[in-house]
Scaffold this active site. Structure first.
Site, short mmCIF file in Angstrom:
data_model
loop_
_atom_site.label_atom_id
_atom_site.label_comp_id
_atom_site.label_asym_id
_atom_site.label_seq_id
_atom_site.Cartn_x
_atom_site.Cartn_y
_atom_site.Cartn_z
N ASP A 43 0.83 -1.20 0.00
CA ASP A 43 0.00 0.00 0.00
C ASP A 43 0.87 1.26 0.00
O ASP A 43 1.84 1.36 0.77
CB ASP A 43 -0.90 -0.02 1.24
N GLU A 49 1.40 0.32 -5.02
CA GLU A 49 0.97 1.61 -5.56
C GLU A 49 2.20 2.49 -5.70
O GLU A 49 2.85 2.82 -4.70
CB GLU A 49 -0.03 2.27 -4.62
#
Length: 637
Positions: free
Chosen positions: A320, A349
């Site tokens: 994340d 990400e």
């Protein structure tokens, strides 16, 4: 030669010593039936408190720990402490420490357990599913509660880890064809009260509390520390038996809060970044950001991921807000996981949610993926080319007939690598290739975050909101681009049954009525499931769609001349050893039919008008080929 061997042996021993040191650093509880040793890295002398229960009651014993090294404190308690609970306290509040492997209800206190007792029968022979190349993965992003909570699911273990052990769930995933399940955060998070299992509560779980323990609300008894661990392992075991890999979503970039976090209560300011004025930096957008470049946080991330791999047999990680972490730490993680199993997949990400208090050029952003071999990043380039910009739900993209995004789509189809037919000056975000290999790009059009695909189409294309047939055509066209790209394909669970979330953009704590999968949709829209399943199996059965190598992509992927809102390409010369010689994929987002010229000859149609059939839907002659509006055509010779 002897000198060379001595050098290799020296550095191998040094690396092993460093690894052992890091493991020892975070091994806070060492249990045996005769005694338990507690260890903590902290700047001040900690008090160890022992409890009979995971919540409530007073400590039955308090012990001042003794210094055993620089910032290292230990104490050994004689007797069998199995089933007891503990906390550490250096004066900032009680904490189970940073690396608790078992906790009581709501993660307030650590638990002393015999980890061997959490292994289900046959766990010793459970193995990660072998992976030849990340290009073989088809990732299905799933939230435990979403997937199983609705009565229409027919699953017994609603909202629990064990739902994914049920034969119906396993059969469904296999019928769809996905071979990798990406689980939204499944570690112990803060926002759901585990003491109220019968009260409907919802959160995605991006609010970390204890990173190395499964979440109690997904277990049948959060008060029993061993149960959540065993049930999580049973879930992994069941998926592995079915040949399905398990990816864990990890959120090391921030904690639920800073002041009361286990990090801060254990070693203040050692795990977080701060701005020049001394205030916490907030690159996560959640009030704080961790500092992966600092020794304790760096080592914690490495040991935590290795722990999930070794103890829970995890097949990979989705990181994340990977752009909050530094490049060096991500490369160190890749190197150490390679030593365990090179097939463990890492992706994340490639951005942050705000400005980080660390040099931008040292952060693991999407643009730096070429500096991180073996690590992939989500491609917002192909996502937004297809559906429209993240910044405005009302704006559409290629699917809505917007001209000028064809080159961005081509870049995504090629896997965001350098390709002689892709002009990166015309690509929406990446003005140069960010991937060295196509397996460093995650191809997707929607995920848990942001609007799901159906809601985005309805929000940005007025006709799709009122014309269900058009909605389905565009939905299927989008996923055709994803599943025929050379990147690693990724779909949100429920997209295959035309899932919607009532237009809620950020449903992280929305009720089940918003987030649940409505399994009745399978009966209402069987053609959508069949199309997804057909595409997935087409990809699995044909290596041309997953070449896995930039050189092979450049050799075998050839784009046809671009038209407005039409992108077509050929996979030529038995690409990747495919039994089909030339495969043509034509993506037409125009409402009207279009024609494309291909070499003359006899071709077999395998995808047309919302139907996929690998054995063939019919035959056609080459030359001028007609493609219906808002649809894909795939054919081969």
């Amino acid at each position: 030669m002897k000198i060379k061997h001595y050098i290799v042996a020296f550095f191998t021993a040094l690396l092993c010593s460093q690894n052992a040191s890091a493991q020892q650093k975070f091994n806070e509880v060492s249990y045996s039936p005769s005694e338990t040793t507690f260890r903590l890295i902290a700047p001040n002398k900690p008090t160890l408190r022992l409890y009979d229960a995971g919540t409530g009651g007073k400590a039955y014993k308090k012990i001042k720990m003794e210094q055993s090294g620089e910032n290292t404190w230990t104490t050994t308690v004689k007797g069998n402490l199995k089933g007891k609970f503990y906390t550490f306290d250096i004066g900032h509040g009680e904490t189970p420490g940073v690396f608790a492997k078992a906790v009581g209800c709501n993660g307030i206190r650590g638990a002393v357990i015999d980890m061997k007792e959490t292994d289900p029968t046959g766990w010793n022979i459970d193995q990660r599913v072998p992976t030849k190349s990340p290009s073989d993965l088809i990732i299905y992003e799933l939230h435990h509660r979403d997937f199983s909570i609705d009565p229409s699911s027919g699953l017994v273990h609603k909202g629990k880890f064990l739902a994914l052990t049920e034969q119906k769930a396993i059969d469904y995933l296999k019928k769809l064809g996905v071979n990798t399940v990406h689980l939204l955060p499944s570690f112990d998070f803060a926002s759901v009260d585990e003491s109220k299992p019968n009260t409907p509560q919802y959160n995605w779980g991006y609010d970390p509390l204890n990173y190395n323990v499964p979440e109690g609300s997904y277990s049948y008894d959060a008060n029993l520390p061993t149960r959540r661990i065993k049930e999580f392992k049973q879930m992994v075991q069941a998926l592995h038996k079915a040949g399905i890999r398990v990816i864990l979503d990890v959120v090391y970039n921030h904690t639920f809060d800073l002041k009361n976090s286990n990090f801060e209560r254990t070693f203040p300011k050692a795990y977080y970044r701060y701005k020049a004025d001394g205030t916490p930096s907030d690159g996560s957008g959640c009030g704080n950001e961790t500092a992966s470049e600092k020794t304790l946080m760096h080592d914690f991330m490495l040991e935590s991921m290795k722990y999930w791999v070794k103890e829970y047999h995890i097949d990979g990680f989705r990181v994340d807000l990977m752009g909050v972490h530094d490049i060096q730490t991500m490369n160190d993680i890749r190197r150490e996981l390679n030593a365990i199993d090179p097939g463990i997949f890492i992706y994340g990400e490639g951005w942050s949610a705000g400005t980080c208090a660390y040099p931008h050029d040292k952060l693991a952003m999407k643009a730096a993926i070429s500096q991180m071999p073996g690590i992939a990043a989500f491609s917002d380039d192909i996502r937004d080319a297809l559906r429209g910009p993240f910044s405005d739900d009302k704006k559409t993209g290629f699917l809505g007939g917007i001209e000028g995004l064809e080159e961005s789509l081509k870049a995504g189809i090629a896997g965001m690598i350098a390709h002689p037919q892709v002009d990166y000056s015309k690509v929406n975000y990446s003005k140069k290739p960010y991937a060295t290999e196509p397996t460093q790009m995650i191809a997707y059009v929607s995920c848990h975050d942001d609007l799901c695909l159906v809601d985005r189409l309805k929000a940005s294309i007025p006709e799709a909101e009122y014309d269900e047939n058009e909605l389905i055509r565009l939905d299927e066209l989008a996923q055709t681009a994803v599943l025929t790209s050379q990147g690693v394909p990724f779909i949100l669970s429920g997209e295959e049954m035309l899932r919607d979330k009532k237009g809620v953009h950020n449903s992280f704590n929305s009720p089940d009525s918003i987030n649940h999968l409505d399994w009745n949709n399978l009966k209402a829209y069987p053609q959508v499931f069949n199309y997804y399943s057909g595409l997935i199996n087409l990809r699995k059965n044909h290596p041309a769609f997953r070449l896995g190598s930039a050189d092979l992509v450049r050799k075998h992927l050839e784009f046809l001349p671009v038209q407005k809102c039409l992108v077509a390409f050929r996979l030529k010369g038995h690409a990747g050893g495919d039994k089909w010689n030339n495969i043509y994929v034509i993506l037409n987002a125009n409402p009207e039919l279009r024609t494309v010229n291909i070499p003359k000859g006899k071709y077999t149609i395998v995808c047309a008008n919302g139907e996929v059939k690998e054995s063939g839907l019919g035959e056609m002659e080459g030359g001028e080929v007609t493609v219906d509006g808002q649809s894909a055509l795939i054919l081969h010779d």
